[in-house]
Scaffold this motif. Structure first.
Motif, PDB file in Angstrom:
ATOM      1  N   LYS A   1      -5.165   2.632   1.456  1.00  0.00           N
ATOM      2  CA  LYS A   1      -6.621   2.437   1.460  1.00  0.00           C
ATOM      3  C   LYS A   1      -7.295   3.516   2.297  1.00  0.00           C
ATOM      4  CE  LYS A   1      -6.522  -2.593   0.922  1.00  0.00           C
ATOM      5  NZ  LYS A   1      -6.771  -3.876   1.588  1.00  0.00           N
TER       6      LYS A   1
ATOM      7  N   GLU B   1       0.157  -0.373   2.603  1.00  0.00           N
ATOM      8  CA  GLU B   1      -1.057  -0.753   1.858  1.00  0.00           C
ATOM      9  C   GLU B   1      -2.308  -0.302   2.608  1.00  0.00           C
ATOM     10  OE1 GLU B   1      -0.828  -4.959   1.241  1.00  0.00           O
ATOM     11  OE2 GLU B   1       0.876  -4.788  -0.136  1.00  0.00           O
ATOM     12  N   GLU B   2      -2.336  -0.528   3.926  1.00  0.00           N
ATOM     13  CA  GLU B   2      -3.482  -0.090   4.727  1.00  0.00           C
ATOM     14  C   GLU B   2      -3.609   1.433   4.715  1.00  0.00           C
ATOM     15  OE1 GLU B   2      -2.929  -1.723   8.624  1.00  0.00           O
ATOM     16  OE2 GLU B   2      -3.243  -3.785   7.943  1.00  0.00           O
TER      17      GLU B   2
ATOM     18  N   ASP C   1      -9.936   6.604   1.223  1.00  0.00           N
ATOM     19  CA  ASP C   1     -11.226   6.797   1.905  1.00  0.00           C
ATOM     20  C   ASP C   1     -11.369   8.210   2.446  1.00  0.00           C
ATOM     21  OD1 ASP C   1     -11.937   4.196   1.406  1.00  0.00           O
ATOM     22  OD2 ASP C   1     -11.433   3.466   3.417  1.00  0.00           O
TER      23      ASP C   1
END
Length: 182
Positions: free
Chosen positions: A67, A63-64, A71
């Motif tokens: 993200k 999940e990180e 970005d």
């Protein structure tokens, strides 16, 4: 001999997998190095619990990474290189150059070994490069390769214009001062 991998080992598999290896290889190399443990009932039970914990950890890391991938994919990196005739690059753009440009943009948590250049970048223009963040997460960034000489010329022209304007302003001020004195 059946063994359980304690950590990822490129030749055998990922952590927590049960693999079958020759007993001498396991006893003389893998077990002393701490890469595996024997696959008995007690070890299997403890590794099942570890596998559950690892699953939760991997889900959180994925999940990180997703993200972070969104970005970093929004950004483009510009690299200036020296070129010869017909705008051909001397050498090629390397993962180190891309890594340095990403660090300048503030993405310093990336490992330069994770930058994957499918084809050598030997021409000016826009190219796409992949960055492996996790096993299943790959971010794609755009790399703009520009001529260093052309950018230097633009910078020099801009600096010359600024200098000329500053000199004209200075001459005007001096003429105003000399007129005021007279």
């Amino acid at each position: 001999m059946k063994v359980i991998l304690k950590k990822d080992y490129e030749l055998l598999g990922d952590e927590g997998q049960i693999v079958d290896v020759k007993s001498g290889y396991a006893r003389n190399f893998l077990i002393p190095k701490g890469i595996v443990t024997s696959a008995n009932a007690a070890n299997l039970k403890s590794f099942e619990e570890i596998k559950k914990q690892r699953g939760r950890k991997i889900q959180k890391l994925t999940e990180e990474a997703n993200k972070f991938a969104s970005d970093i994919s929004k950004n483009a990196v510009t690299i200036f290189v020296k070129t010869g005739e017909d705008d051909r690059i001397f050498g090629s753009v390397t993962s180190q150059m891309i890594f340095d440009a990403l660090v300048e943009k503030g993405f310093d948590t990336i490992d330069k070994k994770k930058i994957v250049i499918r084809e050598q970048i030997k021409s000016l223009g826009e190219h796409e490069v992949e960055i492996k963040l996790q096993h299943s997460v790959v971010a794609k960034i755009k790399v703009n390769v520009k001529n260093e000489v052309a950018e230097d010329l633009k910078t020099n022209v801009a600096e010359d214009l600024k200098t000329n304007v500053a000199e004209e302003v200075k001459v005007e001020k001096e003429s105003e001062v000399s007129e005021a004195e007279v």
